[in-house]
Design a protein around this motif. Structure first.
Motif, PDB file in Angstrom:
ATOM      1  N   SER A  59       0.801  -1.226   0.000  1.00 45.32           N
ATOM      2  CA  SER A  59       0.000   0.000   0.000  1.00 45.32           C
ATOM      3  C   SER A  59       0.834   1.277   0.000  1.00 45.32           C
ATOM      4  O   SER A  59       0.324   2.332  -0.351  1.00 45.32           O
ATOM      5  CB  SER A  59      -0.969  -0.001   1.183  1.00 45.32           C
ATOM      6  OG  SER A  59      -0.257  -0.091   2.391  1.00 45.32           O
ATOM      7  N   LYS A  60       2.097   1.180   0.379  1.00 43.78           N
ATOM      8  CA  LYS A  60       2.937   2.374   0.453  1.00 43.78           C
ATOM      9  C   LYS A  60       3.829   2.470  -0.777  1.00 43.78           C
ATOM     10  O   LYS A  60       4.411   1.479  -1.232  1.00 43.78           O
ATOM     11  CB  LYS A  60       3.784   2.334   1.715  1.00 43.78           C
ATOM     12  CG  LYS A  60       2.961   2.441   2.975  1.00 43.78           C
ATOM     13  CD  LYS A  60       3.833   2.522   4.205  1.00 43.78           C
ATOM     14  CE  LYS A  60       2.947   2.745   5.405  1.00 43.78           C
ATOM     15  NZ  LYS A  60       3.026   1.694   6.364  1.00 43.78           N
ATOM     16  N   GLU A  61       3.920   3.664  -1.304  1.00 45.61           N
ATOM     17  CA  GLU A  61       4.705   3.905  -2.519  1.00 45.61           C
ATOM     18  C   GLU A  61       6.151   3.439  -2.374  1.00 45.61           C
ATOM     19  O   GLU A  61       6.696   2.788  -3.263  1.00 45.61           O
ATOM     20  CB  GLU A  61       4.654   5.394  -2.860  1.00 45.61           C
ATOM     21  CG  GLU A  61       5.295   5.759  -4.158  1.00 45.61           C
ATOM     22  CD  GLU A  61       5.126   7.235  -4.473  1.00 45.61           C
ATOM     23  OE1 GLU A  61       6.102   7.817  -4.956  1.00 45.61           O
ATOM     24  OE2 GLU A  61       4.034   7.784  -4.246  1.00 45.61           O
TER      25      GLU A  61
END
Length: 188
Positions: A59-61
């Motif tokens: 979910s995190k870049e």
């Protein structure tokens, strides 16, 4: 910083797992160990039954970029069939991230399957993997229940097997697209 050259966006039950395994072992292609990153679809967290697998995602870049950082291969890819189901959100996010890093948009690969074969394959997956004992008709009739009770998207089997809108959206938004058909995959 590295982003995939290509993204296989699905559809569900179209052979993406077999393709991922093949590409993962190809000497010229880098594929992350995570088959379905689910990064661009930005799915919500499901609260309904049988959600564990669908809630796994990057979910995190920075975590997504880290998947590709060590690749020395010229070609690298990402496969997530939820990008087809969540096409509008996925397209928007792909374009945003690639623009942010001033990188050419990836090539998009779409695999379509005969909807009648696809829907029964998905139904069998729900029965075999998730232990659903409902008849095919009962599953179809429970789609509203699954949505209202926050079940993962594969439980919406009618919606999963309708592909014309998603296909049209990808064709409008990307220049380099290859559309394959499930029945032809074994000949590639």
């Amino acid at each position: 910083m590295r982003l995939p050259n290509f993204i296989i966006v699905g559809t569900i039950k179209s052979g993406t797992t077999s393709i991922w395994k093949f590409l993962k072992n190809h000497p010229d292609v880098f594929m992350p160990n995570v088959k379905e990153t689910r990064f661009f679809s930005d799915m919500k967290i499901f609260r309904g039954g049988h959600r564990e697998e669908q809630n796994k995602r990057v979910s995190k870049e920075n975590d997504y970029l880290e998947l590709f950082r060590t690749s020395k291969k010229k070609i690298c890819g990402d496969i997530s069939n939820d990008y087809f189901f969540y096409n509008k959100k996925s397209i928007k996010n792909i374009k945003k991230i690639y623009k942010k890093y001033n990188t050419n948009l990836p090539k998009i690969i779409i695999i379509l399957r005969d909807p009648s074969d696809q829907i029964f394959s998905l139904y069998n997956q729900l029965r075999n993997i998730y232990g659903i004992n409902d008849s095919f008709k009962e599953i179809i009739n429970k789609e509203k229940y699954f949505i209202e009770n926050d079940y993962p998207w594969p439980f919406c089997i009618k919606q999963c097997c309708l592909s014309s809108n998603a296909l049209e959206d990808y064709l409008k938004n990307f220049n380099e697209i290859k559309v394959l058909f499930f029945k032809d995959i074994n000949t590639i």
